[in-house]
Design a protein around this motif. Structure first.
Motif, PDB file in Angstrom:
ATOM      1  N   ALA B  21       0.839  -1.210   0.000  1.00  0.00           N
ATOM      2  CA  ALA B  21       0.000   0.000   0.000  1.00  0.00           C
ATOM      3  C   ALA B  21       0.866   1.250   0.000  1.00  0.00           C
ATOM      4  O   ALA B  21       0.627   2.190  -0.761  1.00  0.00           O
ATOM      5  CB  ALA B  21      -0.938  -0.012   1.210  1.00  0.00           C
ATOM      6  N   VAL B  24       2.490   1.672  -3.397  1.00  0.00           N
ATOM      7  CA  VAL B  24       1.530   2.173  -4.384  1.00  0.00           C
ATOM      8  C   VAL B  24       1.308   3.663  -4.172  1.00  0.00           C
ATOM      9  O   VAL B  24       1.260   4.446  -5.130  1.00  0.00           O
ATOM     10  CB  VAL B  24       0.204   1.394  -4.261  1.00  0.00           C
ATOM     11  CG1 VAL B  24      -0.897   2.100  -5.025  1.00  0.00           C
ATOM     12  CG2 VAL B  24       0.390   0.000  -4.801  1.00  0.00           C
ATOM     13  N   LEU B  25       1.215   4.054  -2.915  1.00  0.00           N
ATOM     14  CA  LEU B  25       1.003   5.477  -2.609  1.00  0.00           C
ATOM     15  C   LEU B  25       2.183   6.295  -3.117  1.00  0.00           C
ATOM     16  O   LEU B  25       2.007   7.358  -3.724  1.00  0.00           O
ATOM     17  CB  LEU B  25       0.831   5.644  -1.100  1.00  0.00           C
ATOM     18  CG  LEU B  25       0.457   7.036  -0.612  1.00  0.00           C
ATOM     19  CD1 LEU B  25      -0.861   7.454  -1.226  1.00  0.00           C
ATOM     20  CD2 LEU B  25       0.355   7.050   0.893  1.00  0.00           C
ATOM     21  N   PHE B  28       2.090   6.581  -6.799  1.00  0.00           N
ATOM     22  CA  PHE B  28       1.067   7.551  -7.186  1.00  0.00           C
ATOM     23  C   PHE B  28       1.587   8.973  -7.033  1.00  0.00           C
ATOM     24  O   PHE B  28       1.431   9.810  -7.921  1.00  0.00           O
ATOM     25  CB  PHE B  28      -0.180   7.350  -6.320  1.00  0.00           C
ATOM     26  CG  PHE B  28      -1.199   8.427  -6.476  1.00  0.00           C
ATOM     27  CD1 PHE B  28      -2.030   8.450  -7.577  1.00  0.00           C
ATOM     28  CD2 PHE B  28      -1.327   9.430  -5.528  1.00  0.00           C
ATOM     29  CE1 PHE B  28      -2.964   9.441  -7.738  1.00  0.00           C
ATOM     30  CE2 PHE B  28      -2.255  10.430  -5.678  1.00  0.00           C
ATOM     31  CZ  PHE B  28      -3.077  10.426  -6.790  1.00  0.00           C
ATOM     32  N   GLN B  32       2.456  11.931  -9.999  1.00  0.00           N
ATOM     33  CA  GLN B  32       1.841  13.252 -10.099  1.00  0.00           C
ATOM     34  C   GLN B  32       2.783  14.256 -10.732  1.00  0.00           C
ATOM     35  O   GLN B  32       2.361  15.220 -11.343  1.00  0.00           O
ATOM     36  CB  GLN B  32       1.409  13.757  -8.726  1.00  0.00           C
ATOM     37  CG  GLN B  32       0.402  12.897  -8.032  1.00  0.00           C
ATOM     38  CD  GLN B  32      -0.749  12.543  -8.923  1.00  0.00           C
ATOM     39  OE1 GLN B  32      -1.451  13.407  -9.412  1.00  0.00           O
ATOM     40  NE2 GLN B  32      -0.934  11.253  -9.188  1.00  0.00           N
ATOM     41  N   LEU B 336      -3.867   1.574  -9.924  1.00  0.00           N
ATOM     42  CA  LEU B 336      -3.272   1.850  -8.613  1.00  0.00           C
ATOM     43  C   LEU B 336      -4.312   2.102  -7.523  1.00  0.00           C
ATOM     44  O   LEU B 336      -4.200   1.533  -6.434  1.00  0.00           O
ATOM     45  CB  LEU B 336      -2.315   3.041  -8.705  1.00  0.00           C
ATOM     46  CG  LEU B 336      -0.988   2.755  -9.392  1.00  0.00           C
ATOM     47  CD1 LEU B 336      -0.072   3.966  -9.285  1.00  0.00           C
ATOM     48  CD2 LEU B 336      -0.310   1.560  -8.780  1.00  0.00           C
ATOM     49  N   PRO B 337      -5.323   2.948  -7.771  1.00  0.00           N
ATOM     50  CA  PRO B 337      -6.290   3.172  -6.684  1.00  0.00           C
ATOM     51  C   PRO B 337      -6.931   1.886  -6.201  1.00  0.00           C
ATOM     52  O   PRO B 337      -7.122   1.694  -5.000  1.00  0.00           O
ATOM     53  CB  PRO B 337      -7.314   4.111  -7.323  1.00  0.00           C
ATOM     54  CG  PRO B 337      -6.589   4.772  -8.414  1.00  0.00           C
ATOM     55  CD  PRO B 337      -5.602   3.777  -8.932  1.00  0.00           C
ATOM     56  N   TRP B 338      -7.258   0.985  -7.117  1.00  0.00           N
ATOM     57  CA  TRP B 338      -7.899  -0.269  -6.722  1.00  0.00           C
ATOM     58  C   TRP B 338      -6.927  -1.111  -5.914  1.00  0.00           C
ATOM     59  O   TRP B 338      -7.299  -1.692  -4.890  1.00  0.00           O
ATOM     60  CB  TRP B 338      -8.361  -1.018  -7.963  1.00  0.00           C
ATOM     61  CG  TRP B 338      -9.360  -0.235  -8.745  1.00  0.00           C
ATOM     62  CD1 TRP B 338      -9.141   0.459  -9.895  1.00  0.00           C
ATOM     63  CD2 TRP B 338     -10.724  -0.004  -8.398  1.00  0.00           C
ATOM     64  NE1 TRP B 338     -10.286   1.088 -10.291  1.00  0.00           N
ATOM     65  CE2 TRP B 338     -11.268   0.818  -9.395  1.00  0.00           C
ATOM     66  CE3 TRP B 338     -11.529  -0.424  -7.342  1.00  0.00           C
ATOM     67  CZ2 TRP B 338     -12.587   1.229  -9.362  1.00  0.00           C
ATOM     68  CZ3 TRP B 338     -12.841  -0.009  -7.329  1.00  0.00           C
ATOM     69  CH2 TRP B 338     -13.359   0.812  -8.332  1.00  0.00           C
ATOM     70  N   PHE B 340      -4.480  -0.021  -4.179  1.00  0.00           N
ATOM     71  CA  PHE B 340      -4.320   0.641  -2.889  1.00  0.00           C
ATOM     72  C   PHE B 340      -5.515   0.332  -1.986  1.00  0.00           C
ATOM     73  O   PHE B 340      -5.357  -0.034  -0.819  1.00  0.00           O
ATOM     74  CB  PHE B 340      -4.194   2.146  -3.139  1.00  0.00           C
ATOM     75  CG  PHE B 340      -3.955   2.961  -1.902  1.00  0.00           C
ATOM     76  CD1 PHE B 340      -2.762   2.861  -1.211  1.00  0.00           C
ATOM     77  CD2 PHE B 340      -4.930   3.824  -1.441  1.00  0.00           C
ATOM     78  CE1 PHE B 340      -2.546   3.605  -0.085  1.00  0.00           C
ATOM     79  CE2 PHE B 340      -4.715   4.573  -0.313  1.00  0.00           C
ATOM     80  CZ  PHE B 340      -3.523   4.458   0.365  1.00  0.00           C
ATOM     81  N   ALA B 341      -6.717   0.469  -2.553  1.00  0.00           N
ATOM     82  CA  ALA B 341      -7.920   0.205  -1.758  1.00  0.00           C
ATOM     83  C   ALA B 341      -7.915  -1.240  -1.260  1.00  0.00           C
ATOM     84  O   ALA B 341      -8.243  -1.507  -0.090  1.00  0.00           O
ATOM     85  CB  ALA B 341      -9.159   0.469  -2.602  1.00  0.00           C
ATOM     86  N   CYS B 343      -5.322  -3.139  -0.682  1.00  0.00           N
ATOM     87  CA  CYS B 343      -4.312  -3.291   0.366  1.00  0.00           C
ATOM     88  C   CYS B 343      -4.824  -2.718   1.682  1.00  0.00           C
ATOM     89  O   CYS B 343      -4.633  -3.314   2.744  1.00  0.00           O
ATOM     90  CB  CYS B 343      -3.018  -2.587  -0.051  1.00  0.00           C
ATOM     91  SG  CYS B 343      -2.126  -3.483  -1.314  1.00  0.00           S
TER      92      CYS B 343
END
Lengths: 99, 452
Positions: B21, B24-25, B28, B32, B336-338, B340-341, B343
């Motif tokens: 997690a 991934v953060l 992300f 950016q 990535l969001p999925w 992350f969610a 995890c």
């Protein structure tokens, strides 16, 4: 979803919160258990000393003083409970040794 | 899997999930900063720079006399050709419709002020600037490939003049007539062109203004290379040498671009698919700019090649697109969001599991406290019938300890603590039994007897 960043922020907050809770909760739980155990020991010792006192043929002022002090400590943390248990045991010994 | 094995696996899994997690953060957050990355598939690389501006395509050498001088000239003769004029027409056909029309012919490449001066000559019915034909409030323009070809390859404005004159007189316009004639190039001409093409891939005839072929545009339009033949504007009325078909007949697989002045033709593979389309869209857009200005052939060729590239990337004719690998990071980002969610959820679930009281399952199986408690309580009740003043205190203390042990067990205090209290009670009861003098009431014997 209002903003993609909020999603990540919420996720990070959840992670941190879960970490904090899983660290703090067992700690607090262990402390609470320790305290209750210590008080359980102290109460048992006080009750035991009270029995010895009732059974003793003569009054032992020092033992009575110790027991009173132990009973007066009946609130507080682990240290207070240990001190109370120690006083009570001492008093118990004094009363028992009197015979 | 046993409960213990599951527990042993859950804890490392929990931390692994947390690590993923966080990773991934971080990815992300780093992504950016790279918003500038631009992945496109099949977007035309043609440069978007056009030709149409007011000042572009003007030539210093092109100029016109003052308005008064031009007015005097127009008053003196029905047709005035200023120096540098490039427009020609079939005088016979124009005369048939002209009447007393007065025509002023100016050179191409005039800047804005000079064009204004030409328009200010009021006694000229029709003004021709380069090959741009206007008069009154009207401007004549071609809209077919043969018309554009005549206009840009030879400077022929016959049809434009006739259309404008009849329009000004509100008469019906006769049909356009394609007067352009072709001839086969002679053997020596073709040989000279072929020699140049074999050596450098392009042939620039004397008088042509092609200095070089725009490299990037040419590579985009014809990745396998093409031959370029640049000829100057052809003399009006003379037949044009037909180089394109002649060369294509000898080299059918070779793309060939032939320029007659500002007229561009394509011959070679795929010509039927896009040559007309490219020409029509190119001249449809730029004809009015090209007609009044004096661009070098190189600039016009560059824009034409960009148009060909656009058509090619639009998939309008059959050519394989160059492969552009997609950026794997960009492709992975939406997942990535999925990830992350997932995890976060897994970490939360595993954390919640780890918070559950661990003693229950283990304790219940091995916990002998209730059995001992029951046994010792029964012993205390039995012994209580036999005790006297001497042994009473020990019994009472034992019962007190038993009560403490019971409440500790009920409160789920640690098993070790319960055991200590039970041991205490056992010691007191043992004391009692010894004082009473009955060995079978000693806790060890009594419990063994009860259990057997």
């Amino acid at each position: 979803m209002a903003h993609p960043y909020l999603f990540w922020l919420a996720g990070a907050v959840l992670l941190v919160a879960a970490g904090v809770v899983t660290t703090l909760l067992p700690h607090r739980r262990a402390r609470s258990e320790q305290r209750r155990t210590a008080w359980s020991v102290a109460r048992a010792a006080i009750d035991s000393a009270a029995v010895s006192r009732d059974a003793a043929p003569d009054r032992v002022p020092e033992a009575e003083r110790l027991l009173t002090r132990a009973e007066s400590l009946a609130r507080g943390g682990v240290d207070a409970a240990r001190a109370a248990a120690e006083h009570a045991r001492q008093a118990d010994r004094l009363w028992r040794g009197q015979r | 899997m046993s409960a213990r094995g599951y527990r042993r696996l859950a804890e490392p899994l929990r931390w692994a999930v947390l690590g993923v997690a966080v990773l991934v953060l971080v990815v992300f957050l780093l992504a950016q900063r790279q918003q500038g990355i631009d992945v496109s598939y099949g977007r035309s690389p043609a440069s978007t720079a056009g030709v149409a501006t007011d000042s572009a395509g003007t030539a210093d050498r092109a100029t016109v006399p003052s308005v008064d001088e031009m007015t005097a000239l127009v008053a003196a003769a029905p047709v005035v050709r200023l120096p540098g004029a490039v427009a020609y027409w079939n005088e016979q056909r124009v005369r048939e419709v002209a009447g007393d029309t007065r025509i002023l012919v100016a050179p191409p490449g005039l800047d804005k002020d000079e064009r204004e001066r030409v328009r200010d000559v009021e006694n000229a019915t029709i003004r021709v600037i380069g090959t741009e034909v206007s008069g009154g409030f009207y401007q004549a323009s071609s809209d077919t490939l043969p018309a554009w070809r005549a206009q840009f390859a030879t400077g022929d404005v016959t049809d434009l003049l006739i259309a404008l004159i009849t329009a000004l007189r509100k008469e019906s316009t006769p049909a356009d007539r394609d007067e352009l004639r072709w001839r086969e190039p002679s053997g020596p001409e073709l040989t000279a062109v072929l020699t140049d093409l074999r050596a450098t891939g392009r042939h620039v005839a004397p008088g042509a203004t092609l200095t070089d072929v725009p490299e990037t545009a040419a590579r985009n339009a014809f990745p396998d290379g093409a031959w370029y033949v640049a000829l100057p504007v052809q003399r009006y009325g003379e037949p044009l040498p037909r180089y394109g078909p002649a060369l294509s007949a000898q080299f059918p697989d070779q793309p060939i671009v032939v320029m007659y002045g500002l007229w561009i033709e394509y011959h070679g593979p795929g010509a039927a698919d896009f040559a007309e389309l490219a020409g029509a869209s190119f001249y449809g857009q730029f004809a009015s700019v090209l007609s009044r200005s004096d661009y070098p052939q190189r600039n016009v060729l560059g824009v034409y090649l960009n148009r060909v590239t656009d058509l090619r990337y639009a998939g309008l004719f059959e050519r394989p697109l160059p492969y552009r690998p997609a950026d794997p990071l960009r492709v992975a980002l939406p997942a990535l969001p999925w990830l992350f969610a997932g995890c976060v959820a897994a970490f939360l679930i595993l954390s919640a599991r780890s918070l559950r009281r661990p003693d229950r399952g283990l304790g219940r199986r091995r916990d002998t406290a209730p059995v001992r408690l029951a046994g010792l309580t029964a012993l205390a009740v039995e012994v209580s019938l036999l005790t006297d003043a001497r042994s009473n205190p020990a019994l009472t203390r034992g019962i007190v300890a038993l009560q403490a042990a019971r409440s500790a067990w009920e409160e789920k205090l640690p098993a070790r603590h319960v055991r200590t209290l039970l041991d205490e009670a056992t010691a007191e009861l043992d004391d009692t039994a010894r004082q009473v003098g009955i060995a079978s009431y000693r806790p060890d014997n009594y419990l063994r007897g009860r259990l057997s």
